[in-house]
Design an enzyme around this catalytic site. Structure first.
Site, PDB file in Angstrom:
ATOM      1  N   GLY A  12      -3.434  -4.813  -2.743  1.00 20.10           N
ATOM      2  CA  GLY A  12      -3.561  -3.366  -2.933  1.00 20.10           C
ATOM      3  C   GLY A  12      -4.522  -2.648  -2.004  1.00 20.10           C
ATOM      4  N   SER A  13      -4.797  -3.236  -0.843  1.00 26.86           N
ATOM      5  CA  SER A  13      -5.761  -2.554   0.048  1.00 26.86           C
ATOM      6  C   SER A  13      -5.203  -1.231   0.573  1.00 26.86           C
ATOM      7  CB  SER A  13      -6.182  -3.467   1.203  1.00 26.86           C
ATOM      8  OG  SER A  13      -5.123  -3.686   2.098  1.00 26.86           O
ATOM      9  N   MET A  92       6.907  -6.755  -2.966  1.00 26.95           N
ATOM     10  CA  MET A  92       7.640  -7.883  -2.403  1.00 26.95           C
ATOM     11  C   MET A  92       9.087  -8.001  -2.894  1.00 26.95           C
ATOM     12  SD  MET A  92       5.459  -8.859  -0.339  1.00 26.95           S
ATOM     13  CE  MET A  92       6.042 -10.432   0.287  1.00 26.95           C
ATOM     14  N   LEU A  95      14.644  -3.058  -2.624  1.00 25.38           N
ATOM     15  CA  LEU A  95      15.191  -2.098  -3.593  1.00 25.38           C
ATOM     16  C   LEU A  95      16.704  -2.016  -3.444  1.00 25.38           C
ATOM     17  CD1 LEU A  95      12.538   0.743  -3.201  1.00 25.38           C
ATOM     18  CD2 LEU A  95      12.539  -1.187  -4.811  1.00 25.38           C
ATOM     19  N   HIS A 111       4.738  -1.618   7.259  1.00 22.80           N
ATOM     20  CA  HIS A 111       5.089  -2.978   7.694  1.00 22.80           C
ATOM     21  C   HIS A 111       4.097  -3.434   8.772  1.00 22.80           C
ATOM     22  CE1 HIS A 111       7.615  -6.447   8.314  1.00 22.80           C
ATOM     23  NE2 HIS A 111       7.417  -6.277   9.609  1.00 22.80           N
ATOM     24  N   VAL A 146      16.348  -4.508   5.495  1.00 27.31           N
ATOM     25  CA  VAL A 146      14.945  -4.903   5.287  1.00 27.31           C
ATOM     26  C   VAL A 146      14.125  -4.487   6.506  1.00 27.31           C
ATOM     27  CG1 VAL A 146      13.380  -6.866   5.016  1.00 27.31           C
ATOM     28  CG2 VAL A 146      15.555  -6.829   3.791  1.00 27.31           C
ATOM     29  N   ASP A 147      13.128  -3.637   6.266  1.00 28.53           N
ATOM     30  CA  ASP A 147      12.228  -3.163   7.322  1.00 28.53           C
ATOM     31  C   ASP A 147      12.962  -2.397   8.429  1.00 28.53           C
ATOM     32  OD1 ASP A 147      10.111  -4.317   5.916  1.00 28.53           O
ATOM     33  OD2 ASP A 147      10.426  -6.245   6.890  1.00 28.53           O
TER      34      ASP A 147
HETATM   35  C1  GRF Z   1       0.515  -5.071   4.256  1.00 30.41           C
HETATM   36  O1  GRF Z   1       0.213  -5.936   5.325  1.00 30.41           O
HETATM   37  C2  GRF Z   1       1.776  -4.298   4.492  1.00 30.41           C
HETATM   38  O2  GRF Z   1       1.995  -4.036   5.837  1.00 30.41           O
HETATM   39  C3  GRF Z   1       2.827  -5.228   3.947  1.00 30.41           C
HETATM   40  O3  GRF Z   1       2.243  -5.814   2.826  1.00 30.41           O
HETATM   41  C4  GRF Z   1       0.830  -5.845   2.981  1.00 30.41           C
HETATM   42  C5  GRF Z   1       0.214  -5.217   1.768  1.00 30.41           C
HETATM   43  O4  GRF Z   1      -1.176  -5.303   1.802  1.00 30.41           O
HETATM   44  N1  GRF Z   1       4.059  -4.504   3.644  1.00 30.41           N
HETATM   45  P1  GRF Z   1      -2.075  -4.712   0.646  1.00 30.41           P
HETATM   46  O5  GRF Z   1      -1.585  -5.317  -0.657  1.00 30.41           O
HETATM   47  O6  GRF Z   1      -1.929  -3.229   0.672  1.00 30.41           O
HETATM   48  O7  GRF Z   1      -3.457  -5.146   0.984  1.00 30.41           O
END
Ligand code: GRF
Length: 203
Positions: A12-13, A92, A95, A111, A146-147
């Site tokens: 969740g950063s 993860m 959708l 991403h 995806v992406d």
């Molecule tokens: C990030 O590296 C983002 O690019 C990817 O998942 C990671 C999530 O990181 N989709 P965090 O949980 O927000 O720290």
């Protein structure tokens, strides 16, 4: 107030970065709800500390996507909280139709690579193994692939000779924490439009 919903499975950063940015920049954006498929996601603790409603809606049947009934619960909860933009932040799961059609053009993702290079998992490792000199991160609208999806912002990170997967990922994340909140802000302020899959950002 422009209301966003954040979906996260991991640490969740990016959620934290968005919360901090809203506070310091005093923008008219509110995180209305945080949802996770993982009861242990630190994103739920971050939400709690920030006084934001956070719920875990788990999915047991599938690993990479949500079953239709569970998607409905996500959509219902997001709607109940007035969400205008869904922000995937390390969520993860892919959708599917019901979710996508419920928030057409209103789902974004971050991403950890310069898309379209290195989609999928552990993109920083892919970049390291491939030997690119530069990688980075991308915010984009979400579509069925995806992406894939129209690119909003990107930031570049050099790959250093001494980099390990961990050091590279850490530097990429520092850039993520800049471009994701900024992307949210630009959309909230109505500055982002799409034409023939190209994203235009106005001043
Ligand atoms: C990030 O590296 C983002 O690019 C990817 O998942 C990671 C999530 O990181 N989709 P965090 O949980 O927000 O720290």
């Amino acid at each position: 107030m422009f209301t966003i919903g954040v979906l996260a499975s991991g640490k969740g950063s990016n959620l934290q970065a968005i919360i901090d940015y809203i506070k310091t920049e005093k923008i008219r954006v509110k995180v209305g709800i945080v949802l996770s498929d993982n009861p242990d996601s630190a994103a739920l603790n971050i939400a709690e500390r920030a006084g934001i409603n956070g719920y875990c809606i788990p999915e047991d049947k599938h690993k990479t996507f949500l079953s239709p009934g569970i998607e409905k619960k996500y959509v219902k909860t997001l709607r109940e909280h007035g969400v205008e933009l869904v922000c995937l932040a390390g969520f993860m799961r892919v959708l599917k139709k019901y979710f996508m059609e419920s928030f057409t053009g209103k789902i974004i993702n971050i991403h950890p690579s310069l898309l379209p290079a290195f989609p999928g998992l552990a993109s920083w490792e892919q970049a390291l193994c491939y030997g690119v000199r530069f990688t980075g991160c991308t915010t984009h609208f979400v579509e069925y692939g995806v992406d894939t999806g129209p690119i909003i912002l990107q930031a570049v990170v050099p790959v250093l000779r001494e980099d390990t997967a961990e050091t590279l990922h850490k530097r990429i994340q520092e850039k993520e924490h800049i471009i994701y909140p900024l992307t949210v802000r630009l959309i909230a302020e109505g500055k982002v439009s799409i034409s023939e899959r190209k994203v235009h950002i106005s001043n």
